[in-house]
Design a protein around this motif. Structure first.
Motif: not given
Length: 316
Positions: A38-49, A108-119
């Protein structure tokens, strides 16, 4: 539960609330076991999502967070679809599993697409229904609040941006950055260079954003600061665009595109996300985020609140 996003939401739901630094540390520990790259900023992006998807609320200024209560809300004109959001404790998941087995509604359980290095994000829980009264009763049985359509209700209440809280000027000689609207990033500066959005560290080491306007400094968030400065420009920016769907009878619904470097504030982003119940799609080539199933009236309310022009087919 094996998916990383669901595990993180379960952990946050059981914790309930706390300091932002603690949840970030816990996220890194849990996510690193399943997502080592995971990238350094992934945690912040996860929290905002997570905020956009209404799983939690964050007080960025005071660095605190809390889990949001479970809520069931209809998606706008989505042909009998609703989204179940909010915290997911073990007890709530058990009630949900039993309710899904007993019917009469399908989950229904539906996933949100995210880049490979995101959480990874938790799966969105999309509920199919035929009758609203049945949907309301189903929510009550789960212990979830029901609101007819948060996206439409929230859009109607979006406030215009205002600079209200005055603050002191940055300390002379201390590191200071100014936001470059063209590059979409902060650039180091030796001192204030006129009106604009600035970022600095306070004496308590917390990084904050401030807007300089007419010689006076104001507290702001990064997102609100970007649109405050953008709205003060005389030339039209066109960073928000809305394109209608092509299906017959769906011309009043479409996709809201937001250019990189101009992120929507938390409330505006939640309104846009709750139109489809999924996190925005990331278009790396076009350098924008795409929010689906957004009514044109909602897109116009978002743009109006941010002091922006809403572009479309005639502006491409």
């Amino acid at each position: 539960m094996t998916d990383t996003g669901g595990l993180l939401l379960r952990w946050a739901s059981e914790q309930g609330a706390g300091a932002l630094s603690d949840i970030k540390q816990g996220m890194w520990w849990l996510a690193a076991k399943h997502c080592p790259d995971i990238e350094p900023g992934a945690a912040g992006r996860w929290l905002r999502d997570a905020v956009s998807l209404a799983y939690m609320d964050i007080d960025w200024r005071n660095r605190r967070w809390c889990a949001a209560p479970p809520v069931l809300t209809r998606l706008p004109k989505a042909r009998g679809l609703a989204v179940l959001t909010g915290s997911r404790t073990a007890a709530f998941d058990a009630r949900l599993e039993q309710a899904a087995q007993e019917g009469p509604l399908e989950v229904l359980r539906v996933s949100s697409a995210r880049p490979p290095r995101d959480i990874p994000l938790p799966h969105s829980l999309i509920v199919q229904f035929d009758d609203e009264a049945e949907l309301t009763a189903w929510a009550a049985g789960l212990g979830a609040s029901y609101t007819p359509c948060f996206a439409l209700q929230g859009a109607a209440l979006l406030p215009p941006l205002r600079l209200e809280v005055r603050t002191s000027a940055p300390e002379f000689g201390k590191p200071l950055e100014q936001y470059d609207l063209h590059r979409g990033e902060y650039q180091p500066v030796r001192g204030p260079k006129g009106d604009g959005l600035y970022r600095l560290k306070r004496r308590d080491s917390k990084r904050v954003c401030q807007v300089l306007r007419g010689g006076q400094w104001y507290e702001t968030s990064h997102e609100q600061g970007v649109y405050t400065v953008l709205g003060a420009r005389t030339r039209r920016a066109d960073v928000l665009r809305w394109l209608p769907e092509k299906d017959c009878g769906r011309q009043r619904f479409g996709t809201l595109f937001v250019d990189w470097g101009y992120p929507l504030p938390d409330l505006h982003r939640r309104v846009a996300v709750m139109c489809c119940g999924l996190a925005p799609r990331i278009n790396a080539q076009a350098e924008n985020l795409a929010y689906d199933n957004v009514p044109k009236t909602v897109a116009m309310k978002i743009a109006e609140s941010l002091g922006q022009h809403l572009g479309g087919n005639n502006d491409e």
